[in-house]
Design a protein around this motif. Structure first.
Motif, PDB file in Angstrom:
ATOM      1  N   UNK A 183       7.749 -19.008  52.461  1.00  0.00           N
ATOM      2  CA  UNK A 183       7.368 -20.352  52.027  1.00  0.00           C
ATOM      3  C   UNK A 183       7.054 -20.252  50.538  1.00  0.00           C
ATOM      4  N   UNK A 184       7.998 -20.732  49.711  1.00  0.00           N
ATOM      5  CA  UNK A 184       7.830 -20.538  48.262  1.00  0.00           C
ATOM      6  C   UNK A 184       7.358 -21.790  47.546  1.00  0.00           C
ATOM      7  N   UNK A 185       6.848 -22.737  48.309  1.00  0.00           N
ATOM      8  CA  UNK A 185       6.338 -23.972  47.696  1.00  0.00           C
ATOM      9  C   UNK A 185       4.838 -23.901  47.426  1.00  0.00           C
ATOM     10  N   UNK A 186       4.254 -22.737  47.655  1.00  0.00           N
ATOM     11  CA  UNK A 186       2.818 -22.562  47.432  1.00  0.00           C
ATOM     12  C   UNK A 186       2.535 -22.625  45.931  1.00  0.00           C
ATOM     13  N   UNK A 187       1.573 -23.411  45.554  1.00  0.00           N
ATOM     14  CA  UNK A 187       1.197 -23.503  44.143  1.00  0.00           C
ATOM     15  C   UNK A 187       0.323 -22.315  43.763  1.00  0.00           C
ATOM     16  N   UNK A 188       0.664 -21.697  42.656  1.00  0.00           N
ATOM     17  CA  UNK A 188      -0.074 -20.529  42.187  1.00  0.00           C
ATOM     18  C   UNK A 188      -0.431 -20.703  40.716  1.00  0.00           C
ATOM     19  N   UNK A 189      -1.400 -19.967  40.269  1.00  0.00           N
ATOM     20  CA  UNK A 189      -1.804 -19.977  38.857  1.00  0.00           C
ATOM     21  C   UNK A 189      -1.504 -18.608  38.256  1.00  0.00           C
ATOM     22  N   UNK A 190      -1.142 -18.555  36.991  1.00  0.00           N
ATOM     23  CA  UNK A 190      -0.803 -17.265  36.380  1.00  0.00           C
ATOM     24  C   UNK A 190      -2.022 -16.367  36.201  1.00  0.00           C
ATOM     25  N   UNK A 191      -1.761 -15.086  36.115  1.00  0.00           N
ATOM     26  CA  UNK A 191      -2.796 -14.095  35.844  1.00  0.00           C
ATOM     27  C   UNK A 191      -3.109 -14.164  34.344  1.00  0.00           C
ATOM     28  N   UNK A 192      -4.239 -14.779  34.008  1.00  0.00           N
ATOM     29  CA  UNK A 192      -4.528 -15.078  32.615  1.00  0.00           C
ATOM     30  C   UNK A 192      -4.793 -13.829  31.780  1.00  0.00           C
ATOM     31  N   UNK A 193      -5.149 -12.732  32.427  1.00  0.00           N
ATOM     32  CA  UNK A 193      -5.392 -11.497  31.666  1.00  0.00           C
ATOM     33  C   UNK A 193      -4.135 -10.984  30.972  1.00  0.00           C
ATOM     34  N   UNK A 194      -2.971 -11.481  31.397  1.00  0.00           N
ATOM     35  CA  UNK A 194      -1.709 -11.022  30.793  1.00  0.00           C
ATOM     36  C   UNK A 194      -1.708 -11.260  29.286  1.00  0.00           C
ATOM     37  N   UNK A 195      -2.374 -12.295  28.836  1.00  0.00           N
ATOM     38  CA  UNK A 195      -2.413 -12.587  27.397  1.00  0.00           C
ATOM     39  C   UNK A 195      -2.946 -11.421  26.582  1.00  0.00           C
ATOM     40  N   UNK A 196      -3.849 -10.639  27.165  1.00  0.00           N
ATOM     41  CA  UNK A 196      -4.471  -9.540  26.427  1.00  0.00           C
ATOM     42  C   UNK A 196      -3.801  -8.197  26.701  1.00  0.00           C
ATOM     43  N   UNK A 197      -2.747  -8.184  27.505  1.00  0.00           N
ATOM     44  CA  UNK A 197      -1.996  -6.944  27.682  1.00  0.00           C
ATOM     45  C   UNK A 197      -1.314  -6.592  26.357  1.00  0.00           C
ATOM     46  N   UNK A 198      -1.060  -5.320  26.153  1.00  0.00           N
ATOM     47  CA  UNK A 198      -0.406  -4.876  24.922  1.00  0.00           C
ATOM     48  C   UNK A 198       0.925  -4.194  25.246  1.00  0.00           C
ATOM     49  N   UNK A 199       1.871  -4.369  24.332  1.00  0.00           N
ATOM     50  CA  UNK A 199       3.197  -3.759  24.450  1.00  0.00           C
ATOM     51  C   UNK A 199       3.368  -2.764  23.306  1.00  0.00           C
ATOM     52  N   UNK A 200       3.586  -1.521  23.663  1.00  0.00           N
ATOM     53  CA  UNK A 200       3.824  -0.466  22.672  1.00  0.00           C
ATOM     54  C   UNK A 200       5.330  -0.252  22.564  1.00  0.00           C
ATOM     55  N   UNK A 201       5.865  -0.320  21.345  1.00  0.00           N
ATOM     56  CA  UNK A 201       7.309  -0.179  21.125  1.00  0.00           C
ATOM     57  C   UNK A 201       7.565   0.980  20.165  1.00  0.00           C
ATOM     58  N   UNK A 202       8.396   1.901  20.616  1.00  0.00           N
ATOM     59  CA  UNK A 202       8.817   3.029  19.775  1.00  0.00           C
ATOM     60  C   UNK A 202      10.314   2.899  19.553  1.00  0.00           C
ATOM     61  N   UNK A 203      10.704   2.753  18.302  1.00  0.00           N
ATOM     62  CA  UNK A 203      12.105   2.501  17.970  1.00  0.00           C
ATOM     63  C   UNK A 203      12.610   3.513  16.940  1.00  0.00           C
ATOM     64  N   UNK A 204      13.761   4.099  17.224  1.00  0.00           N
ATOM     65  CA  UNK A 204      14.419   5.006  16.283  1.00  0.00           C
ATOM     66  C   UNK A 204      15.819   4.470  16.013  1.00  0.00           C
ATOM     67  N   UNK A 205      16.232   4.539  14.743  1.00  0.00           N
ATOM     68  CA  UNK A 205      17.557   4.025  14.386  1.00  0.00           C
ATOM     69  C   UNK A 205      18.316   5.056  13.542  1.00  0.00           C
ATOM     70  N   UNK A 206      19.645   4.855  13.515  1.00  0.00           N
ATOM     71  CA  UNK A 206      20.502   5.729  12.696  1.00  0.00           C
ATOM     72  C   UNK A 206      21.687   4.921  12.198  1.00  0.00           C
ATOM     73  N   UNK A 207      21.996   5.095  10.902  1.00  0.00           N
ATOM     74  CA  UNK A 207      23.203   4.519  10.321  1.00  0.00           C
ATOM     75  C   UNK A 207      24.211   5.658  10.173  1.00  0.00           C
ATOM     76  N   UNK A 208      25.237   5.689  11.043  1.00  0.00           N
ATOM     77  CA  UNK A 208      26.117   6.872  11.102  1.00  0.00           C
ATOM     78  C   UNK A 208      26.918   7.142   9.839  1.00  0.00           C
ATOM     79  N   UNK A 209      27.323   6.091   9.111  1.00  0.00           N
ATOM     80  CA  UNK A 209      28.135   6.326   7.904  1.00  0.00           C
ATOM     81  C   UNK A 209      27.369   7.168   6.890  1.00  0.00           C
ATOM     82  N   UNK A 210      26.071   6.904   6.758  1.00  0.00           N
ATOM     83  CA  UNK A 210      25.249   7.618   5.778  1.00  0.00           C
ATOM     84  C   UNK A 210      24.430   8.738   6.424  1.00  0.00           C
ATOM     85  N   UNK A 211      24.543   8.878   7.761  1.00  0.00           N
ATOM     86  CA  UNK A 211      23.732   9.855   8.504  1.00  0.00           C
ATOM     87  C   UNK A 211      22.247   9.688   8.175  1.00  0.00           C
ATOM     88  N   UNK A 212      21.809   8.437   8.159  1.00  0.00           N
ATOM     89  CA  UNK A 212      20.433   8.101   7.786  1.00  0.00           C
ATOM     90  C   UNK A 212      19.659   7.724   9.054  1.00  0.00           C
TER      91      UNK A 212
END
Length: 400
Positions: free
Chosen positions: A164-193
């Motif tokens: 039964x998917x018609x049940x009304x629900x409220x969002x988990x408000x603590x999600x606003x304070x969750x943090x996302x950690x992003x680690x990104x590495x890049x390379x430009x092959x023409x310059x090997x940078x």
């Protein structure tokens, strides 16, 4: 026919040489210099400085992204941690943070009534017309069975009881304070940078306390979910969609390595779905399976409403190279000649004395073959040193 052939041959076997005509006119002189100035300004300002046409560019950026979410929330009186609300769990560049759930527990394989209103019935014939189709939660049997004391629904074979998917629900408000950690590495092959979004100035102490913002912490790799949603100009309480976290690398490798840094931007990628009342937001289902003591399988079905985050990396790098520099310099010098073409058009068509100018600029010389052969055999060279013609004090012509 002979006349046509002779006319074509006469036209085809001709040669044109440049003839310079010096025109002493303020109007034409100003137009010529202005056009040349505009062309030179365009090439210097736009082509070379803004577009950096003296560089070769690498747009085939190679990238890897690793993510990690942190935070605790409370939903239906249960404490939710990362293992409960993040999927998938591999730390990929695309992940979901679940904001609310509809749970259907203890489902087993069997027969039960549908829960969608469109499958309501009073007798079996009402259900048999649906047997060519699948139900919302199982395979229709064609029978009409009670769902409660007053109503009947078409029966299905599948996982029961049906969701039964018609049940009304409220969002988990603590999600606003969750943090996302992003680690990104890049390379430009023409310059090997290669480079990453962890700049040399970032320390362990800084990482522990920083959160990204567009003013004071523009290179912090930790993002508060509420800030990301706000930067994407969305309302958290109404949100259930796809948010893009874009990392841009625009690097001029002729400059210091410290100036090649990432820039972050945020927007909603499924903006059209929020305008669609049929299927707004983002949701999906998954199940957790168990086994009873007697060997019967049962499961807990979860319909999850979530925010999906897509971390997208783009960029290009440029570095000085002699080949594009020479090509664009030649193009610049060639384009300066546009001023001459424009001035010729004005002189030949719009100024007084245009006919006189045409007569001086275009001159036809007929040279017979016998004369040409005699000149070659005798080593004869024609050279007109100089000829000045005063055209009402305006035109001085030099032939060379």
């Amino acid at each position: 026919m002979k006349t046509v052939i002779l006319g074509f041959s006469s036209y085809f076997f001709t040669y044109e040489t440049t003839k310079s005509v010096v025109v002493k006119s303020w109007t034409i002189g100003i137009i010529n210099r202005v056009v040349q100035l505009l062309i030179i300004t365009y090439f210097i300002g736009w082509v070379f400085i803004h577009e950096k046409a003296y560089q070769i560019t690498d747009t085939a950026i190679e990238s890897s992204v690793m993510t990690k979410v942190k935070g605790f929330g409370i939903y239906n009186n249960k404490v939710m941690d990362v293992a409960d609300y993040v999927t998938p769990t591999q730390g990929a560049s695309v992940f979901c943070i679940i904001t609310k759930l509809i749970t259907t527990e203890n489902q087993v394989q069997g027969y039960c009534p549908e829960t969608e209103k469109k499958f309501s019935c009073t007798q079996d014939s009402d259900c048999k017309k649906h047997t060519t189709k699948s139900g919302s939660y199982g395979v229709l049997t064609g029978r009409c069975v009670p769902i409660n004391a007053t109503n009947k629904m078409c029966e299905i074979k599948g996982w029961c009881p049906a969701e039964v998917d018609t049940i009304k629900t409220t969002p988990m408000m603590e999600v606003e304070n969750f943090t996302i950690f992003i680690k990104n590495s890049i390379r430009f092959p023409i310059f090997n940078y290669t480079k990453g979004n962890f700049l040399p100035t970032i320390t362990d102490a800084y990482i522990k306390k920083c959160n990204f913002d567009k003013v004071n912490n523009t290179y912090c790799p930790i993002f508060r979910v509420g800030d990301v949603v706000r930067y994407a100009q969305q309302n958290f309480t109404k949100l259930g969609g796809v948010i893009g976290i874009k990392i841009g690398w625009m690097c001029d490798l002729d400059k210091s390595d410290d100036e090649c840094n990432p820039s972050y931007s945020f927007n909603r990628l499924d903006a059209m779905s929020q305008k669609n009342a049929i299927s707004p937001g983002y949701n999906f289902r998954f199940a957790k399976y168990y086994k009873m003591e007697n060997g019967t399988d049962y499961r807990t079905l979860v319909k999850a409403y979530a925010i999906r985050f897509d971390v997208l990396v783009n960029g290009n790098a440029g570095k000085f190279n002699m080949i594009p520099t020479l090509i664009n310099m030649v193009a610049a010098f060639t384009s300066v000649g546009v001023g001459t073409v424009l001035c010729d058009i004005i002189l030949l068509n719009f100024l007084k004395g245009a006919e006189q100018y045409k007569a001086k600029k275009f001159e036809e010389v007929k040279l017979s073959f016998s004369t040409f052969s005699l000149m070659l055999n005798n080593g004869f060279y024609i050279k007109i040193k100089s000829l000045f013609v005063d055209l009402k004090g305006l035109v001085a012509v030099t032939l060379s």
